[in-house]
Design a protein around this motif. Structure first.
Motif, PDB file in Angstrom:
ATOM      1  N   SER A  90      -6.646   2.931   4.474  1.00 10.54           N
ATOM      2  CA  SER A  90      -6.802   1.710   3.678  1.00 10.54           C
ATOM      3  C   SER A  90      -6.339   0.489   4.468  1.00 10.54           C
ATOM      4  O   SER A  90      -6.893  -0.599   4.321  1.00 10.54           O
ATOM      5  CB  SER A  90      -6.097   1.829   2.326  1.00 10.54           C
ATOM      6  OG  SER A  90      -4.805   2.309   2.492  1.00 10.54           O
ATOM      7  N   TYR A 103      -3.232   6.285   3.582  1.00 10.92           N
ATOM      8  CA  TYR A 103      -2.438   5.108   3.947  1.00 10.92           C
ATOM      9  C   TYR A 103      -3.028   4.354   5.158  1.00 10.92           C
ATOM     10  O   TYR A 103      -3.461   3.201   5.030  1.00 10.92           O
ATOM     11  CB  TYR A 103      -0.999   5.584   4.142  1.00 10.92           C
ATOM     12  CG  TYR A 103      -0.006   4.597   4.650  1.00 10.92           C
ATOM     13  CD1 TYR A 103       0.297   3.434   3.927  1.00 10.92           C
ATOM     14  CD2 TYR A 103       0.678   4.834   5.840  1.00 10.92           C
ATOM     15  CE1 TYR A 103       1.246   2.538   4.400  1.00 10.92           C
ATOM     16  CE2 TYR A 103       1.629   3.956   6.307  1.00 10.92           C
ATOM     17  CZ  TYR A 103       1.908   2.800   5.589  1.00 10.92           C
ATOM     18  OH  TYR A 103       2.847   1.924   6.064  1.00 10.92           O
ATOM     19  N   ILE A 154     -11.916  -1.617  -0.306  1.00  8.96           N
ATOM     20  CA  ILE A 154     -11.095  -0.422  -0.532  1.00  8.96           C
ATOM     21  C   ILE A 154     -11.903   0.669  -1.241  1.00  8.96           C
ATOM     22  O   ILE A 154     -11.628   1.861  -1.100  1.00  8.96           O
ATOM     23  CB  ILE A 154      -9.793  -0.788  -1.304  1.00  8.96           C
ATOM     24  CG1 ILE A 154      -8.792   0.374  -1.372  1.00  8.96           C
ATOM     25  CG2 ILE A 154     -10.088  -1.292  -2.692  1.00  8.96           C
ATOM     26  CD1 ILE A 154      -8.042   0.625  -0.131  1.00  8.96           C
ATOM     27  N   ARG A 167       0.832  -1.210   0.000  1.00  9.20           N
ATOM     28  CA  ARG A 167       0.000   0.000   0.000  1.00  9.20           C
ATOM     29  C   ARG A 167       0.867   1.260   0.000  1.00  9.20           C
ATOM     30  O   ARG A 167       0.597   2.224  -0.723  1.00  9.20           O
ATOM     31  CB  ARG A 167      -0.910  -0.036   1.244  1.00  9.20           C
ATOM     32  CG  ARG A 167      -1.932   1.011   1.262  1.00  9.20           C
ATOM     33  CD  ARG A 167      -2.879   0.879   0.062  1.00  9.20           C
ATOM     34  NE  ARG A 167      -3.786   1.999   0.003  1.00  9.20           N
ATOM     35  CZ  ARG A 167      -4.145   2.626  -1.104  1.00  9.20           C
ATOM     36  NH1 ARG A 167      -3.693   2.255  -2.279  1.00  9.20           N
ATOM     37  NH2 ARG A 167      -4.989   3.640  -1.058  1.00  9.20           N
TER      38      ARG A 167
END
Ligand code: HEM
Length: 400
Positions: free
Chosen positions: A148, A145, A158, A119
């Protein structure tokens, strides 16, 4: 009307802790208060005590029988809600923590490494692919960041990221304590609860590997947790796990953008990153927990009546020279660094291992790809709300 009266032993101030101010000003205020006295009375709104020194703060956080978690917002001493596990005391709290513990252990968090790293890489590469040599750090990286990662932990899609970011903004960053701000916060909180109600129902029917499914198997005093408890748990996780990491990232990158010597050290030797992160969490400790006095007591010689609210701005303790040498200076290799940026006592952060790993990976992957950058001189980061840390306007620039 004040809930309790200050005594002559305690200096009186009047400031709005929620006010939107340039990032860094609030920490400076708490530094000044610590120099003045171990505890002060802030007569703002309904009035509450502010503990300012390390020793007294530990005494509050480590004595839950005297300082309860039944109320954790200084402006709301008699809440009708109960965020789980943050607002539980005693054995009920212990039972939740025991069952949650394994999901947040170093071993469990290590298993998330690959996903978290992917990610971070995706986000930094996305920023680079724009080719502009600049980014809006909070919106393009720091909020997305941890949000998610949280979605993944809770087993949520997501695609819901933009919706979560909007709720996060409404609940935590609409400035001020006015009617309009609390109306917006209330609406967003109700939407979060409604969203999770649907997810809880779905997971009861068809459990997965995620944290929500795991918590549905928990029992307290031999009774399975109710839907209401589950909603209160999900809401607390939302508030505890997202913005804390975003704000710490914001402060860490503001520091690194304006201290090229520290940035060069971690670029040349990434093994320094964990120590640097510890130091950012210490020097810029963002959380300001609160407690409610359960009995008549005293803090630092100042009498405190049962029912009074007490704020414990952790940054005031982590920047206390009585405990840390040259405490206001950021020394990225500081050892030992036994700070209380993650709190202390029974409510010490459940997510500290996850937070550390998220921060470490973010700094590693960012600096591999963008080792030299600076803060746009036109940036004017501000902080607002019950927690420290910038929430907007950190523009980073670099040469392509
Ligand atoms: C740099 C990031 C973080 C910081 C600085 C931080 C700090 C804190 C602090 C100071 C507390 C104690 C509050 C109190 O005493 O009232 C706390 C509690 C908590 N944190 Fe964190 N936190 C961070 C990240 C996270 C993450 C990523 C998660 C989970 C995804 C998390 C979950 C929790 C939970 C569930 C509690 C409540 C624990 C309890 O009541 O027993 N935190 N955190």
């Amino acid at each position: 009307m004040t809930t309790t009266e200050p005594t002559s032993k305690c200096p009186v101030h009047n400031f709005n802790p929620l006010e939107e101010l340039p990032a860094g000003e609030k920490i400076a205020t708490y530094d000044r208060l610590r120099d003045e006295a171990p505890v002060i009375w802030n007569e703002f709104a309904t009035g509450y005590y502010v503990v300012t020194r390390h020793e007294e703060m530990l005494a509050v956080l480590q004595n839950p029988d005297t300082f309860s978690n039944r109320a954790v917002t200084v402006f709301d001493p008699n809440p009708t809600y109960k965020w789980i596990p943050e607002m539980l005391d005693g054995d009920e709290h212990l039972q939740w923590r025991r069952q949650l513990g394994p999901r947040f252990s170093p071993k469990a968090v290590a298993q998330m490494e690959d996903k978290v790293r992917r990610r971070a890489v995706e986000l930094v590469e996305g920023i680079l692919a724009k080719g502009t040599g600049s980014c809006d750090f909070m919106n393009e990286f720091a909020f997305q960041y941890p949000t998610s990662i949280f979605l993944d932990l809770m087993g949520l899609p997501i695609d819901d990221l933009p919706q979560f970011m909007e709720w996060e903004h409404e609940i935590l960053h609409v400035a001020g304590s006015g009617e309009e701000a609390s109306r917006r916060r209330g609406i967003a909180m109700a939407s979060v609860i409604e969203y999770f109600s649907g997810v809880i129902e779905a997971r009861r029917e068809s459990p997965g590997e995620d944290l929500i499914s795991a918590a549905l198997t928990f029992e307290v005093d031999g009774t399975p947790v109710s839907d209401e408890d589950m909603q209160n748990f999900c809401l607390l996780m939302f508030m505890a796990g997202l913005d804390t990491v975003s704000a710490t990232l914001g402060l860490s990158f503001m520091h690194l953008a304006s201290h090229p010597e520290d940035r060069t050290r971690i670029v040349e030797d990434p093994s320094l990153i964990p120590a640097a992160i510890e130091e950012f969490i210490r020097a810029y400790a963002i959380v300001i927990p609160a407690r409610k006095a359960a009995v008549d007591t005293e803090i630092g010689g100042c009498p405190v009546k049962a029912g009074s609210m007490v704020a414990v701005p952790l940054n005031a303790a982590t920047r206390d020279d009585a405990v840390f040498e040259d405490a206001k200076t950021v020394e990225i290799t500081r050892t030992p660094n036994n700070h209380i940026g993650f709190g202390a006592g029974p409510h010490r952060c459940l997510g500290s291992h996850l937070a550390r790993r998220e921060l470490k990976i973010a700094l590693e992957e960012w600096h591999k790809r963008i080792p030299v950058y600076r803060l746009d001189p036109d940036s004017a980061p501000t902080e607002s709300g019950g927690q420290l840390g910038p929430n907007k306007d950190i523009t980073l620039l670099w040469d392509n």
